[in-house]
Enzyme design. Sequence first.
Site, PDB file in Angstrom:
ATOM      1  N   ASP A 127      -3.732   7.699   7.733  1.00 54.06           N
ATOM      2  CA  ASP A 127      -4.518   6.728   8.475  1.00 54.06           C
ATOM      3  C   ASP A 127      -3.573   5.977   9.396  1.00 54.06           C
ATOM      4  OD1 ASP A 127      -3.273   4.747   6.956  1.00 54.06           O
ATOM      5  OD2 ASP A 127      -4.985   4.436   5.624  1.00 54.06           O
ATOM      6  N   HIS A 141      -0.435   4.508   7.264  1.00 50.79           N
ATOM      7  CA  HIS A 141       0.170   5.166   6.105  1.00 50.79           C
ATOM      8  C   HIS A 141       0.436   6.647   6.369  1.00 50.79           C
ATOM      9  CE1 HIS A 141      -2.403   1.827   4.569  1.00 50.79           C
ATOM     10  NE2 HIS A 141      -1.257   1.527   3.965  1.00 50.79           N
ATOM     11  N   SER A 144       0.790  -1.231   0.000  1.00 50.24           N
ATOM     12  CA  SER A 144       0.000   0.000   0.000  1.00 50.24           C
ATOM     13  C   SER A 144       0.820   1.279   0.000  1.00 50.24           C
ATOM     14  CB  SER A 144      -0.944   0.007   1.216  1.00 50.24           C
ATOM     15  OG  SER A 144      -0.212  -0.177   2.416  1.00 50.24           O
TER      16      SER A 144
END
Length: 333
Positions: A309, A312, A36
Site C-alpha cells: 500500500d 508499507h 505498522s
Amino acid sequence: MYVFMYICSLERDLASRKLQLQENEKLLGIMAFGDSILDTGNNNNLISLIKCNFPPYGQDFIGGKPTGRFCNGKVLTDLIAEGLGVKETVPAYFDPNLQSKDLATGVCFASGGAGLDPLTSSITSVIPISEQLENFREYIRKLEGLVGEEGANKIISNSLFLLLIKYDISTYTSMLVSWTSTIIKDLYEVGVRKIAIFSTLPLGCLPILRTLHGGLMRSCGDDDNKAAELFNSKLLAEMKNLSSFLPQAKIVYVDIYNPLLDLINNPVKSGFSVPDRSCCGTGTIETSVLCNQLIPFTCDNVSEFVFWDSAHPSEKAYMIIASPILQDLKKNF
C-alpha cells in the site's frame, strides 16, 4: 495435574531451546515494539481508522486471510522470527486467540500508527510506545505465572527485542532520539539484553509522500529523505553511546533505509517493475495510506511492486530486506 504437565513440558522445551541457542546460536523468543512495519494485529479491536483486518490485506498470508498485518503477507517481525528459527509467525499480544504457550517464544506489542511523540498515537487512537511498554510489563507478570520468575528472566534475557517506528520527523529529530534512548533504558531495567533498533525508512519515497511532496513527476521528496537521514545518523550515534554504558546489553543498529532505497532506485535488479506506486490502493494516484476497504483496487501481480500500500512494502520487498538483516542479527546474537 494439567498445569503441572504443561509447565514440565514447557521447561523441557525451554531447555531444548537453550541447548539450540548454545549450539546453533538461536534465540528463545522475539518481541516487537513500534508501528505498522512490525504490527501483527494489535489494532484489530481498537476504535481507530488505522487498521487493516479486511481484504485484500493478508491475501498472501497463511490461509489467505487478513490478520491485521499491514501487508499482503508476512511482515518483518514474522520474517525475522522465522529466519532466526524461533517460530514461523509472531502473534499480536492482543490477539484474542493468543495461547499461553505463545508467551514463552515471544509476542508483538507494536501498533500501526504509533509514534514516539504521544500526540501521534493520540490523534490516530492507537497504542503509544509508552503503553506498549506497560503491556510488556503485564506480559512479564503473565510469563512469571507460567514459568516462574527465574524462567521468565531467562526468556527475556535470551530473547531479541525489535524496535522500529516510521518516525514522523521534522525539526525535532534530537528529541525523538532521546525518547528512543529512554525506551531502551526502560527495557534494560526489566532485564532486556538483546535489542535490534531499526532505522527509519526513506520516507520521501513512500508512494503517499511522492504524491504529496514529489510534484507532477511524483519524485522522492528530498526534504523528507534528508530528515530521515539526519534522524538515522543521530540514532546510530546514540546507540553507540548507549552500548558504552549499558555493558550487559547487546544493541544492534539495523539499517533498512538504504536496502529499501536500493529496491526503489534499482527495482529491476530484484525483479520489480513498479517502485513508485502501490499494488493496493485507489489506482494510479496515491491518495490514502491504506487500501480502500469499500472500493479496493489491487494489482494483478504484487510481486512486481515494491510497495503493497502507499506506506508499507510488499512481502517480497520485506523478504529481500530481511535477508541481510538476518545475517547481521545471526552474527551479533
